[in-house]
Enzyme design. Sequence first.
Site, PDB file in Angstrom:
ATOM      1  N   TYR A 198      83.197  66.977  38.095  1.00  0.00           N
ATOM      2  CA  TYR A 198      83.457  65.799  38.920  1.00  0.00           C
ATOM      3  C   TYR A 198      83.993  64.677  38.046  1.00  0.00           C
ATOM      4  O   TYR A 198      83.794  64.648  36.830  1.00  0.00           O
ATOM      5  CB  TYR A 198      82.185  65.340  39.643  1.00  0.00           C
ATOM      6  CG  TYR A 198      81.111  64.753  38.744  1.00  0.00           C
ATOM      7  CD1 TYR A 198      81.062  63.386  38.472  1.00  0.00           C
ATOM      8  CD2 TYR A 198      80.129  65.566  38.187  1.00  0.00           C
ATOM      9  CE1 TYR A 198      80.076  62.845  37.665  1.00  0.00           C
ATOM     10  CE2 TYR A 198      79.138  65.030  37.388  1.00  0.00           C
ATOM     11  CZ  TYR A 198      79.109  63.673  37.123  1.00  0.00           C
ATOM     12  OH  TYR A 198      78.133  63.133  36.321  1.00  0.00           O
ATOM     13  N   CYS A 199      84.707  63.751  38.695  1.00  0.00           N
ATOM     14  CA  CYS A 199      85.193  62.538  38.022  1.00  0.00           C
ATOM     15  C   CYS A 199      85.281  61.444  39.090  1.00  0.00           C
ATOM     16  O   CYS A 199      84.738  61.602  40.184  1.00  0.00           O
ATOM     17  CB  CYS A 199      86.538  62.773  37.330  1.00  0.00           C
ATOM     18  SG  CYS A 199      87.857  63.377  38.419  1.00  0.00           S
ATOM     19  N   THR A 200      85.940  60.352  38.807  1.00  0.00           N
ATOM     20  CA  THR A 200      85.924  59.210  39.728  1.00  0.00           C
ATOM     21  C   THR A 200      86.630  59.503  41.045  1.00  0.00           C
ATOM     22  O   THR A 200      86.072  59.293  42.124  1.00  0.00           O
ATOM     23  CB  THR A 200      86.569  57.979  39.068  1.00  0.00           C
ATOM     24  OG1 THR A 200      85.935  57.740  37.814  1.00  0.00           O
ATOM     25  CG2 THR A 200      86.420  56.751  39.946  1.00  0.00           C
ATOM     26  N   GLY A 202      88.989  62.431  41.294  1.00  0.00           N
ATOM     27  CA  GLY A 202      89.444  63.809  41.348  1.00  0.00           C
ATOM     28  C   GLY A 202      90.587  64.174  40.428  1.00  0.00           C
ATOM     29  O   GLY A 202      90.807  65.349  40.132  1.00  0.00           O
ATOM     30  N   ILE A 227      83.865  61.073  42.970  1.00  0.00           N
ATOM     31  CA  ILE A 227      82.671  60.314  43.357  1.00  0.00           C
ATOM     32  C   ILE A 227      82.941  59.418  44.562  1.00  0.00           C
ATOM     33  O   ILE A 227      82.088  59.257  45.432  1.00  0.00           O
ATOM     34  CB  ILE A 227      82.182  59.464  42.170  1.00  0.00           C
ATOM     35  CG1 ILE A 227      81.826  60.367  40.995  1.00  0.00           C
ATOM     36  CG2 ILE A 227      80.986  58.606  42.565  1.00  0.00           C
ATOM     37  CD1 ILE A 227      81.733  59.630  39.657  1.00  0.00           C
TER      38      ILE A 227
END
Length: 343
Positions: A198-200, A202, A227
């Site tokens: 996951y990241c901020t 995508g 997220i």
Amino acid sequence: MQLYNLMSADERAKLIDEAGVQRLTLSFYAYAHIADPQAFRDALFPEWSKLDVLGRIYVATEGINAQLSLPAANISAFKDYLDTYPFMKDIRLNVAVEHDNKSFLKLTIKVREKIVADGLNDETFDVTDIGVHLRAKEFHEMMADPDTVVLDMRNHYESEVGHFEGAVTPDVTTFRESLPIIDKMLEEHKENKNLLMYCTGGIRCEKASAYFKHQGFKNVYQLEGGIIEYTRQVKAEGLDSKFIGKNFVFDNRLGERITEDIIAHCHQCGKACDTHTNCANEGCHLLFIQCPECAEAMKGCCCDECRSVVMLPEEEQKELRKGKRNDAMIFRKGKSQSLFIRR
């Protein structure tokens, strides 16, 4: 044709206050082949200026990465304009969890070699062979599998204030650092572990998932929309958030609260705190976590030296900054020797 900002950040902030209209903060990205990024950039700037778009946008031959704000009333016209480009038609816009009319104060569209600095040679692997996208509920189910490793593809200053429960959070300052570290960390588990990334928003997972599949990982998954989209789905579907704390964002807000958990600490006194700030000394501008008490005592600075600088007349401060660059240190918060613990 106007292709650059004509107003300063202060002038723009004043205009936003005077306008008194709600602005939305959002982000999106698209990987696509853009033959002439400069011409694309120059086409976007005047059209987005008409819609009062402000933000930080990177374009490259591989696509676009945009973080921006605009008046809520202009969102339909903005979507209509995006739809004029086939690769952005009906694109998902990640709308921020928390809004701030001053999240951005300038429109900056830059041509870059890549839309994310990943340090990879895209010609050596298939960048379109990406991991499986999972929605929030599916992500939760995969997290519960004992053979799953949850990977935070963000940097240490992002994961410090908020992350998924049980996630591996690499101690890195840039995205490109994390890829070889994770590859080596999990090299014995390429066949039997699920990589759940996951990241901020995508975009980092999009490239990282293709990279890890190329490196031989068999089961690669990524959080759809990052997220930001996860938080929207959690609220809409009544799920319990497995992400705790704040989501760090790269605009003037420096974070949006996801849960009430405060998992970080002031870098100067150790008190529970997750408020990021930049050192008030413009010649330093170090990003770090500072509680209100330390902010008052230190005049918003990271150390005594910087505090003494901000007490000088502005002209003397400018003279001290002349010819110096601080960008290499700004995001090394918590690692800077200038920070100290006051007990």
